[in-house]
Motif scaffolding. Structure first.
Motif, PDB file in Angstrom:
ATOM      1  N   THR A  59      -0.323   0.498   3.434  1.00 20.02           N
ATOM      2  CA  THR A  59       0.938  -0.183   3.148  1.00 20.02           C
ATOM      3  C   THR A  59       1.946   0.691   2.413  1.00 20.02           C
ATOM      4  O   THR A  59       1.612   1.700   1.816  1.00 20.02           O
ATOM      5  N   LEU A  60       3.164   0.218   2.479  1.00 21.88           N
ATOM      6  CA  LEU A  60       4.298   0.751   1.742  1.00 21.88           C
ATOM      7  C   LEU A  60       4.845  -0.435   0.958  1.00 21.88           C
ATOM      8  O   LEU A  60       5.115  -1.488   1.542  1.00 21.88           O
ATOM      9  N   VAL A  61       4.970  -0.308  -0.368  1.00 22.41           N
ATOM     10  CA  VAL A  61       5.346  -1.431  -1.231  1.00 22.41           C
ATOM     11  C   VAL A  61       6.552  -1.049  -2.074  1.00 22.41           C
ATOM     12  O   VAL A  61       6.645   0.079  -2.556  1.00 22.41           O
ATOM     13  N   ASP A  62       7.491  -1.994  -2.253  1.00 18.95           N
ATOM     14  CA  ASP A  62       8.668  -1.705  -3.079  1.00 18.95           C
ATOM     15  C   ASP A  62       8.402  -2.020  -4.550  1.00 18.95           C
ATOM     16  O   ASP A  62       7.286  -2.388  -4.925  1.00 18.95           O
ATOM     17  N   ALA A  63       9.403  -1.888  -5.396  1.00 15.98           N
ATOM     18  CA  ALA A  63       9.254  -2.050  -6.843  1.00 15.98           C
ATOM     19  C   ALA A  63       8.964  -3.484  -7.267  1.00 15.98           C
ATOM     20  O   ALA A  63       8.538  -3.722  -8.389  1.00 15.98           O
ATOM     21  N   ASP A  64       9.171  -4.451  -6.377  1.00 17.98           N
ATOM     22  CA  ASP A  64       8.900  -5.861  -6.667  1.00 17.98           C
ATOM     23  C   ASP A  64       7.623  -6.361  -6.011  1.00 17.98           C
ATOM     24  O   ASP A  64       7.478  -7.555  -5.755  1.00 17.98           O
ATOM     25  N   TYR A  65       6.714  -5.447  -5.658  1.00 23.68           N
ATOM     26  CA  TYR A  65       5.426  -5.771  -5.048  1.00 23.68           C
ATOM     27  C   TYR A  65       5.551  -6.361  -3.642  1.00 23.68           C
ATOM     28  O   TYR A  65       4.655  -7.038  -3.166  1.00 23.68           O
ATOM     29  N   LYS A  66       6.655  -6.101  -2.980  1.00 24.04           N
ATOM     30  CA  LYS A  66       6.857  -6.614  -1.621  1.00 24.04           C
ATOM     31  C   LYS A  66       6.435  -5.557  -0.612  1.00 24.04           C
ATOM     32  O   LYS A  66       6.809  -4.393  -0.722  1.00 24.04           O
ATOM     33  N   PHE A  67       5.667  -5.996   0.383  1.00 24.38           N
ATOM     34  CA  PHE A  67       5.212  -5.090   1.431  1.00 24.38           C
ATOM     35  C   PHE A  67       6.374  -4.777   2.368  1.00 24.38           C
ATOM     36  O   PHE A  67       6.998  -5.680   2.908  1.00 24.38           O
ATOM     37  N   GLN A  68       6.648  -3.495   2.559  1.00 27.29           N
ATOM     38  CA  GLN A  68       7.719  -3.061   3.449  1.00 27.29           C
ATOM     39  C   GLN A  68       7.166  -2.579   4.783  1.00 27.29           C
ATOM     40  O   GLN A  68       7.870  -2.563   5.774  1.00 27.29           O
ATOM     41  N   TYR A  69       5.911  -2.143   4.776  1.00 25.62           N
ATOM     42  CA  TYR A  69       5.275  -1.627   5.977  1.00 25.62           C
ATOM     43  C   TYR A  69       3.780  -1.880   5.849  1.00 25.62           C
ATOM     44  O   TYR A  69       3.211  -1.706   4.771  1.00 25.62           O
ATOM     45  N   VAL A  70       3.157  -2.322   6.945  1.00 25.66           N
ATOM     46  CA  VAL A  70       1.722  -2.588   6.954  1.00 25.66           C
ATOM     47  C   VAL A  70       1.129  -2.028   8.234  1.00 25.66           C
ATOM     48  O   VAL A  70       1.668  -2.236   9.325  1.00 25.66           O
ATOM     49  N   ASP A  71       0.033  -1.293   8.100  1.00 24.87           N
ATOM     50  CA  ASP A  71      -0.739  -0.800   9.236  1.00 24.87           C
ATOM     51  C   ASP A  71      -2.178  -1.207   8.956  1.00 24.87           C
ATOM     52  O   ASP A  71      -2.765  -0.772   7.970  1.00 24.87           O
ATOM     53  N   ALA A  72      -2.746  -2.069   9.781  1.00 19.67           N
ATOM     54  CA  ALA A  72      -4.101  -2.568   9.538  1.00 19.67           C
ATOM     55  C   ALA A  72      -4.995  -2.282  10.736  1.00 19.67           C
ATOM     56  O   ALA A  72      -4.545  -2.276  11.874  1.00 19.67           O
ATOM     57  N   GLY A  73      -6.279  -2.044  10.442  1.00 19.31           N
ATOM     58  CA  GLY A  73      -7.272  -1.944  11.497  1.00 19.31           C
ATOM     59  C   GLY A  73      -7.848  -0.571  11.747  1.00 19.31           C
ATOM     60  O   GLY A  73      -8.773  -0.426  12.530  1.00 19.31           O
ATOM     61  N   HIS A 154       1.582   2.227  -9.460  1.00 21.00           N
ATOM     62  CA  HIS A 154       0.734   1.046  -9.643  1.00 21.00           C
ATOM     63  C   HIS A 154       1.279  -0.193  -8.940  1.00 21.00           C
ATOM     64  O   HIS A 154       0.548  -1.167  -8.780  1.00 21.00           O
ATOM     65  N   VAL A 155       2.543  -0.178  -8.516  1.00 23.54           N
ATOM     66  CA  VAL A 155       3.065  -1.348  -7.797  1.00 23.54           C
ATOM     67  C   VAL A 155       2.246  -1.621  -6.550  1.00 23.54           C
ATOM     68  O   VAL A 155       1.992  -2.770  -6.205  1.00 23.54           O
ATOM     69  N   VAL A 156       1.809  -0.574  -5.858  1.00 23.48           N
ATOM     70  CA  VAL A 156       1.030  -0.777  -4.636  1.00 23.48           C
ATOM     71  C   VAL A 156      -0.369  -1.299  -4.982  1.00 23.48           C
ATOM     72  O   VAL A 156      -0.888  -2.194  -4.303  1.00 23.48           O
ATOM     73  N   GLU A 157      -0.969  -0.784  -6.042  1.00 21.66           N
ATOM     74  CA  GLU A 157      -2.275  -1.294  -6.478  1.00 21.66           C
ATOM     75  C   GLU A 157      -2.160  -2.766  -6.891  1.00 21.66           C
ATOM     76  O   GLU A 157      -3.016  -3.583  -6.555  1.00 21.66           O
ATOM     77  N   ASN A 158      -1.108  -3.080  -7.627  1.00 21.58           N
ATOM     78  CA  ASN A 158      -0.891  -4.467  -8.049  1.00 21.58           C
ATOM     79  C   ASN A 158      -0.633  -5.382  -6.860  1.00 21.58           C
ATOM     80  O   ASN A 158      -1.080  -6.529  -6.847  1.00 21.58           O
ATOM     81  N   ALA A 159       0.095  -4.903  -5.868  1.00 21.50           N
ATOM     82  CA  ALA A 159       0.358  -5.709  -4.668  1.00 21.50           C
ATOM     83  C   ALA A 159      -0.948  -6.019  -3.937  1.00 21.50           C
ATOM     84  O   ALA A 159      -1.140  -7.146  -3.457  1.00 21.50           O
ATOM     85  N   PHE A 160      -1.864  -5.038  -3.876  1.00 20.05           N
ATOM     86  CA  PHE A 160      -3.180  -5.292  -3.280  1.00 20.05           C
ATOM     87  C   PHE A 160      -3.923  -6.356  -4.090  1.00 20.05           C
ATOM     88  O   PHE A 160      -4.570  -7.239  -3.533  1.00 20.05           O
ATOM     89  N   GLY A 161      -3.841  -6.287  -5.419  1.00 16.46           N
ATOM     90  CA  GLY A 161      -4.479  -7.274  -6.264  1.00 16.46           C
ATOM     91  C   GLY A 161      -3.925  -8.677  -6.053  1.00 16.46           C
ATOM     92  O   GLY A 161      -4.671  -9.650  -5.981  1.00 16.46           O
ATOM     93  N   ILE A 162      -2.611  -8.767  -5.940  1.00 23.03           N
ATOM     94  CA  ILE A 162      -1.959 -10.055  -5.683  1.00 23.03           C
ATOM     95  C   ILE A 162      -2.402 -10.604  -4.330  1.00 23.03           C
ATOM     96  O   ILE A 162      -2.743 -11.783  -4.193  1.00 23.03           O
ATOM     97  N   LEU A 163      -2.448  -9.733  -3.319  1.00 21.45           N
ATOM     98  CA  LEU A 163      -2.877 -10.139  -1.981  1.00 21.45           C
ATOM     99  C   LEU A 163      -4.334 -10.607  -2.001  1.00 21.45           C
ATOM    100  O   LEU A 163      -4.668 -11.642  -1.425  1.00 21.45           O
TER     101      LEU A 163
END
Length: 166
Positions: A59-73, A154-163
Motif C-alpha cells: 500500500t501507499l498511505v497518506d498523512a491521514d492514514y488513508k490508502f491511496q494505492y493498494v496491490d493485494a495478492g 509510521h502512518v502506513v504501519e498505523n493504517a495497517f493496524g486500523i485495518l
C-alpha cells in the motif's frame, strides 16, 4: 482508486510537514503479510521469511492514514521492494501521470527538491522514494532525519493496524 489532483498532493505534503515534521512527502509505502493457508501445489511460493504462508498487501498511505494505492495478492515470499518494482505505481511515479507537483525548495533553502514517497530500509533510494541513512557513523543531523522519517513512515504501519482492527 483515483489519484489526487496536484492541489491535493500539495495538501498531503503539507499534512506530512505539519503532523509529522517531514517536508515534501506525499505518502508512505509498505507491505503487510496476510496469513493464509497453504494453497494446493503452491509449494514454498507463499511461504515467507516470518515462517508462515501469506499473501502480500502492498500500500501507499497518506498523512491521514488513508490508502491511496493498494496491490493485494502477491505471493508471501516476495519482498516489498520487489513488489514495488513490479507495480503500476512505480511506473506511474517514473512518468508522472499522477500529477505530482513540480520540485520546490525545502524551507530555508533555494534548491528545488522533488516531492517523494517514503519507505523503510528495504526500498532503494531513488529520485521519488526516500529512505533512512544506514545506521553506522551517522551525524547528529542524519540521526534527526532518520527519526523524523521513521515517525512519518509510521502512518502506513498505523493504517495497517486500523485495518486489522476492523
Amino acid at each position: 482508486m483515483s489519484w489526487p489532483t496536484q492541489q491535493r498532493w500539495k495538501g498531503v505534503a503539507s499534512l506530512f510537514s505539519n503532523k509529522w515534521n517531514f517536508c515534501h512527502s506525499v505518502s508512505a509505502l509498505d507491505g503487510k503479510h496476510i496469513a493464509s493457508r497453504c494453497l494446493p501445489s503452491a509449494g514454498s511460493h507463499y511461504y515467507n521469511y516470518k515462517g508462515f504462508h501469506s499473501i502480500m498487501l502492498f500500500t501507499l498511505v497518506d498523512a491521514d492514514y488513508k490508502f491511496q494505492y493498494v496491490d493485494a495478492g502477491t505471493n508471501g515470499c516476495s519482498s516489498d521492494a520487489g513488489i514495488f518494482s513490479a507495480t503500476a505505481l512505480r511506473e506511474a511515479l517514473e512518468i508522472n501521470p499522477l500529477g505530482l507537483p513540480e520540485p520546490e525548495p525545502l524551507p530555508d533553502d533555494d534548491t528545488p527538491v522533488p516531492i517523494f514517497v517514503i519507505g523503510d530500509g528495504t526500498f532503494a533510494l531513488w529520485l521519488l522514494t526516500m529512505k533512512s541513512f544506514p545506521d553506522c557513523n551517522m551525524t547528529r543531523q542524519q540521526c534527526i532525519f532518520n527519526y523524523r522519517l521513521s515517525r512519518a513512515r509510521h502512518v502506513v504501519e498505523n493504517a495497517f493496524g486500523i485495518l486489522a482492527s476492523r
